[in-house]
Design an enzyme around this catalytic site. Sequence first.
Site, short mmCIF file in Angstrom:
data_model
loop_
_atom_site.label_atom_id
_atom_site.label_comp_id
_atom_site.label_asym_id
_atom_site.label_seq_id
_atom_site.Cartn_x
_atom_site.Cartn_y
_atom_site.Cartn_z
N ASP A 5 -1.49 -8.48 12.46
CA ASP A 5 -2.82 -8.98 12.13
C ASP A 5 -3.28 -10.11 13.05
OD1 ASP A 5 -3.15 -7.29 9.87
OD2 ASP A 5 -1.82 -8.59 8.73
N ARG B 65 3.96 -4.32 17.09
CA ARG B 65 2.55 -3.93 17.00
C ARG B 65 1.66 -5.02 17.60
NH1 ARG B 65 2.15 -2.90 10.71
NH2 ARG B 65 3.22 -4.91 10.84
N SER C 180 0.82 -1.21 0.00
CA SER C 180 0.00 0.00 0.00
C SER C 180 0.86 1.26 0.00
CB SER C 180 -0.97 0.01 1.19
OG SER C 180 -0.29 -0.10 2.41
N HIS D 290 6.32 -12.55 8.51
CA HIS D 290 6.39 -11.19 7.97
C HIS D 290 7.51 -11.12 6.95
CE1 HIS D 290 6.97 -6.81 7.82
NE2 HIS D 290 5.70 -6.74 8.19
#
Length: 473
Positions: free
Chosen positions: A408, A362, A277, A353
């Site tokens: 996530d 995170r 993104s 990842h």
Amino acid sequence: MVFLKGVSALSRLRSRVKQHSSLSNSVRWLQMQSSSDLDLHSQLKELIPEQQERLKKLRAEHGKVQLGNITVDMVIGGMRGMTGLLWETSLLDPDEGIRFRGLSIPECQKLLPAAKPDGEPLPEGLLWLLLTGKMPSKAQVDALSQELRDRAVVPDYVFKAIDALPVSAHPMTQFATGVMALQVQSEFQKAYEKGISKLKYWEPTYEDALSLIARVPLVASYVYRRMYKDGKFIPMDDSLDYGGNFSHMLGFSSHQMHELMRLYVTIHSDHEGGNVSAHTGHLVGSALSDPYLSFAAALNGLAGPLHGLANQEVLLWIKSVVEECGENITKEQLKDYVWKTLNGGKVVPGFGHGVLRKTDPRYMCQREFALKHLPDDPLFKLVSQLYEVVPPILTELGKVKNPWPNVDAHSGVLLNHFGLTEARYYTVLFGVSRSIGICSQLIWDRALGLPLERPKSVTMDWLENYCKKAKAA
């Protein structure tokens, strides 16, 4: 730069630094400004000439320095590991995780202004930090909150564009459509058509970027209420901050949910420039597409199952575990289910990842939030079990470079606990968050005069012939 006024305030800041020795490498980011210096635009106007000269000097003195070798694996493997982008707002370390302008997530949680004492950081504060490299005061963050509220006006035709789609359309499709409709108001496009100096490109980009950041929560909440709440929309509350207002417009009044949304938006805002993104937003922006066009393109990348859609897949997978095995699942049952997933040719969503080689910070800050606010939630307990069970299994497979959980793996369980149970919508939350990082970098792209991105591509024939010649030599 102007330092925080008052001996007592400076003493408090120093005590924080002593308590967190890891901040020593980030001291330059701890410089604070006077609370009377509230305008973000004026701050950038002062900073940009300095950074333009810095980049000019860097290129003149070190432009020919080699940063590494490119291998055939990198070319075939999606440019993985190539150093090829300038991204000022954040940097991802394989071991430490993301750093926003030099600060880790725990440091941001300690130092960024919060809505209440010992609360989660306000996303507006991170926006200020990403744009200026300076830690804002609470007064500056409050002023920016008000500016974003003032900019948060969405024309009716945006909602009509969304309404033209079936209610069953994926939330990301509806969200991206709304962002595209917002583009009609682009200040950059208007300025470019009239004729504007390249040196001033950043100014209408700034206007578009802040307006976009301000408006996307309204568009996103409209999509949510349209799809799941019979179109009963909730107006903005002028007394709330960015994260709190987004939560409010979705329909959640809990203070804990407001805190979760502040944390969520902050930690999802940026993840350096190489993810799909962020890179898409930068690439499209390099063609001088305005922030609305650039961000809409970024959203379409975020909607992919290998990127932002993963947070949706995690909760659905966790719920499938409960449906088949029950809530009181043992570790052995959980291991069997994980192996069943892997042997079926599927991945365990939320683990691994592309860059990180340790547990995602995170993930850890969300785990700390859960331990504080929902320690007895059954799905949180299951997530904790997965943290113990999955990494050893993935390590045993020997094919995974990082077996640890990423961001996530946790977010869906937190949202689900507070009532936002529609997993299909979760990527929209990610999109709202990512507007802060992508738009911040787009402003700096224009300020630094970064050029059209145009890497060189080759064919398999070219690679084979090149390798044969290299071998012969």
